[in-house]
Design an enzyme around this catalytic site. Structure first.
Site: not given
Length: 385
Positions: A168-170
């Site tokens: 989700t960060d990526i």
């Protein structure tokens, strides 16, 4: 040749993964990225390890090349003034403080756009700047849980599992890089900058793509399928005689071609498996029978046969095999960058390949405040940077 974003300045007030990943992409594309941290270094990933190489963590090194680093204390007026001065010549500011933090510091969009109306201001938060959860911090693991990602990973026996990378960060870092470049194009048309409000939660839901669409169309809550595909069969991991490999059959023609290679010709003749819809309905029996057949040859033998028939497949690699692979080397996905204090760092290269504005690797991941002398204690004045 100059990079695609040569001449664009980015003030990077981010830490950990989503924001630094976005700003590294911009830096790879040629932007001048100035990473801002508190004195001593406030990016938590500097301390996430092992492994470390001469004090630099692998996690930090992964997403912080092509940046220069200065340290300022945002609790002091002089530190805030540094950001204001940098904003005069900046094109983009990206931060991932909790909602409201930058406004309380007097460094919100309204504050800085008053100084520079062309400024593109990107806020990355856990849940966005609106809604009942806007005040909460965002962590990938929590977002994977709350967005539904964990519910579709693993098996019914294992229970929900997170993805092995902080996806989700990526996703959010990629969306941020897309958004600020779109805002740059819009600025060319209007002459004005704008604010971008991105959240990990929104980006994670967006990245559910067909799985979310399956639910919205059918009303059926998806169950975890392990390595299987919800809409396509056979599309899974299978056992060859010497290890695991993936077979990804995308249509009925490919399935019939696969069946022609099997000793058990009854699989291809079975009417239940003639169409993809039938194969999805009978996935467990089909996969069991395919596994029995595929165990009879090695991965290399199957790969050669499948390639001749146009059937997508590939072995399950470990990371040592990935970085030793000829394709990885041919695509320059392993690079080396030298840092005077850290030594030669092995890093993952960019997947972005341009014919006229190639990516360049100009700065190794910096130590905290490595460029203070250039930007603060001499050299150019801040408003001349």
């Amino acid at each position: 040749m100059a990079g695609a974003l040569d001449g664009i300045r980015v003030i990077d007030l981010t830490r950990v993964l989503a924001g630094p990943y976005a700003t590294m992409i911009l830096g790879d594309l040629g932007a001048d990225v100035i990473k801002i941290e508190a004195p001593g270094g406030s990016d938590d990933t500097r301390f996430w390890g092992p492994p470390f190489q001469n004090g630099m963590s692998a996690y930090y090194a992964a997403v912080n090349r092509n940046k220069r680093s200065i340290t300022v204390n945002l609790k002091d007026e002089s530190g805030k003034e540094t950001i204001r001065q940098l904003s005069k010549t900046a094109d983009i500011i990206i931060h991932n403080f909790k909602t409201g933090t930058m406004e309380r510091l007097g460094l919100g969009y309204d504050d800085l756009s008053a100084i520079n109306p062309q400024l593109i201001y990107c806020s990355i938060t856990g849940f966005g700047e609106t809604g009942p959860y806007h005040h909460l911090a965002g962590y990938d693991y929590i977002i994977q849980a709350m967005s539904g990602w964990m519910s579709i990973n693993g098996t019914e026996q294992s229970g929900p599992l997170k993805v092995g990378v902080a996806v989700t960060d990526i996703f959010t870092g990629l969306y941020a890089a897309i958004a600020v470049q779109a805002a740059l194009i819009a600025r060319q048309k209007t002459g004005s900058g704008q604010k971008i409000d991105l959240s990990l939660f929104d980006c994670a839901i967006s990245a559910l793509v067909n799985v979310a669409s399956n639910y919205l169309m059918s009303g059926e809550v998806p169950k975890p399928l392990g390595n299987d595909h919800p809409n396509i069969v056979p599309y899974s991991t299978y056992e060859a005689s010497d290890g695991l490999f993936v077979v990804a059959v995308g249509n009925d023609r490919q399935f019939q071609a696969l069946c022609e290679l099997l000793e058990d010709q009854s699989i291809g003749a079975d009417e239940r498996f003639r169409t993809n819809a039938g194969r999805v309905a009978h996935r467990h029996e089909l996969n069991r029978r395919l596994n029995d057949e595929l165990k009879k040859k090695t991965r290399a033998q199957w790969q050669k046969l499948f390639e001749q028939k146009g059937i997508p497949c590939g072995p399950v690699h470990t990371l040592d095999q990935v970085f030793q692979h000829a394709q990885t080397r041919a695509r320059n996905m392993l690079i080396h960058m030298d840092h005077p204090d850290v030594g030669t760092l092995k890093l993952v290269g960019t997947p972005l390949k341009f014919s006229h504005t190639p990516v360049t690797y100009r700065f190794a991941p910096p130590l905290a405040g490595e460029h203070n002398d250039l930007f603060i204690k001499g050299g150019k004045k801040l408003d001349e940077l």
